[in-house]
Design an enzyme around this catalytic site. Structure first.
Site, short mmCIF file in Angstrom:
data_model
loop_
_atom_site.label_atom_id
_atom_site.label_comp_id
_atom_site.label_asym_id
_atom_site.label_seq_id
_atom_site.Cartn_x
_atom_site.Cartn_y
_atom_site.Cartn_z
N SER A 105 0.82 -1.22 0.00
CA SER A 105 0.00 0.00 0.00
C SER A 105 0.86 1.27 0.00
O SER A 105 0.54 2.23 -0.72
CB SER A 105 -0.98 0.01 1.18
OG SER A 105 -0.27 0.15 2.38
N ALA A 107 3.89 1.83 -1.19
CA ALA A 107 4.51 2.07 -2.50
C ALA A 107 3.46 2.50 -3.53
O ALA A 107 3.72 3.37 -4.37
CB ALA A 107 5.25 0.82 -2.99
N ASP A 149 8.99 -4.09 -4.26
CA ASP A 149 7.62 -3.54 -4.20
C ASP A 149 7.45 -2.36 -5.16
O ASP A 149 6.53 -2.33 -5.97
CB ASP A 149 7.30 -3.05 -2.78
CG ASP A 149 6.89 -4.17 -1.85
OD1 ASP A 149 7.16 -5.34 -2.19
OD2 ASP A 149 6.31 -3.89 -0.79
#
Ligand code: PMV
Length: 310
Positions: A105, A107, A149
């Site tokens: 979330s 990133a 990520d």
């Protein structure tokens, strides 16, 4: 108005080992997104970030002391990188991605916000630069992030990622039907990553061997994904989960969900992301998905969503 967004992500194989130079495979979850909308304001109004889900409005002040706020840090980094003044803009952020649950979330929000700023300023940054910027923000969340990520989220492509290596995109030859189940317990990736590092320092031979085994497994998984050999993937997921247990990043809740999914007929299951809580993933066939979903709820999952990865 400018609208931008970025997807959630799932790590299919190799989390934690990827911090220690092993490869990992991650895929975007395009149905679950963080979004930003930017509305130009009258000259001199300044820049405001509205974190709609948190009910917070944050004015940006370039002269302020460096604050421990990832959204303001994102803006500051964007302006530093581009050398531009803060635009007169209100940017509203929304996210469907649960926080602190291994779905990226932080990133995704940083990527959506950076894209909104970038578009509002005439797109001075390319994807590579946006990726580098979001990586810097990941450091606030993770301490020593591997970079996986931000990479999968910014490029929104399945990636085979290894630190210090060029990013390799992979082709998923046959669609993967995944159930992603939330333990309902948030956990900080930073702490789990730090604990693995300490464990590795204390027991380099034993933990080094586990990390190497994860790397070998990731290479096998890549071959299976690229050849559409779905049946090989399930056992690899289960083995990866066992290695993650050895690294101490699973939890009783995650283990219960993994066992329940497998008992209900999933091809394989494992925790995904930082662990200790957050989400697990199970690989299913469309025929078995309903049964595995109810088994997951029965075993304590607070939320289950289905995702088809192409
Ligand atoms: O953001 P999370 O919780 O999905 O974790 C990212 C994966 C880790 O390998 C645990 C950390 C990293 O930086 O790669």
């Amino acid at each position: 108005m400018i609208e931008t967004s970025a997807p959630a992500k799932i790590i299919l194989f190799g989390e934690h080992a990827v911090v220690h130079e092993q490869p990992a495979i991650a895929v975007p979850v395009s149905g679950l997104r963080a979004s930003a909308s930017a509305i130009p304001q009258a000259p001199g109004s300044g820049l405001r970030i509205v974190a709609a889900d948190l009910n917070e409005t944050i004015p940006f002040d370039i002269g302020a002391e460096l604050v421990d706020n990832a959204l303001l840090q994102t803006v500051r980094l964007f302006l530093q990188t581009t050398g531009l003044p803060a635009p007169d803009l209100t940017i509203t952020l929304h996210s469907q991605i649960p926080m602190a649950s291994g779905l990226g979330s932080g990133a995704a929000v940083a990527a959506a916000l950076t894209r909104a700023l970038n578009q509002a300023c005439g797109s001075p940054l390319n994807d590579e630069q946006i990726n580098a910027l979001v990586y810097e923000i990941e450091k606030l969340h993770h301490g020593t992030p591997s970079g996986i990520d931000n990479t999968v989220i910014v490029y929104e492509q399945p990636v085979y990622f290894q630190r210090q290596h060029p990013i390799e995109r992979i082709r998923i030859a046959a669609p993967l039907h995944l159930l992603v189940a939330d333990t309902g317990r948030g956990a900080l990736t930073k702490i789990a990553v730090g604990d693995v590092r300490s464990l590795y320092e204390r027991e380099p031979a034993r933990i080094g061997a586990v990390l190497d085994s994860i790397g070998a497994l990731v290479r096998e998984a890549r071959a299976a994904l690229e050849s559409g050999n779905i049946s090989a993937l399930g056992p690899l997921m289960c083995r990866n989960h066992e290695y993650l247990q050895t690294l101490t990043v699973s939890s009783p809740e995650l283990d219960t969900l993994v066992a329940a999914a497998v008992a209900a007929g999933a091809l394989g299951a494992k925790l995904s992301g930082g662990g200790r809580g957050g989400n697990m993933i199970s690989l299913v066939t469309p025929e078995i998905a309903d049964a595995v979903e109810s088994a997951l709820f029965h075993a304590g999952a607070v939320r289950v969503f289905r995702s088809i990865i192409h």
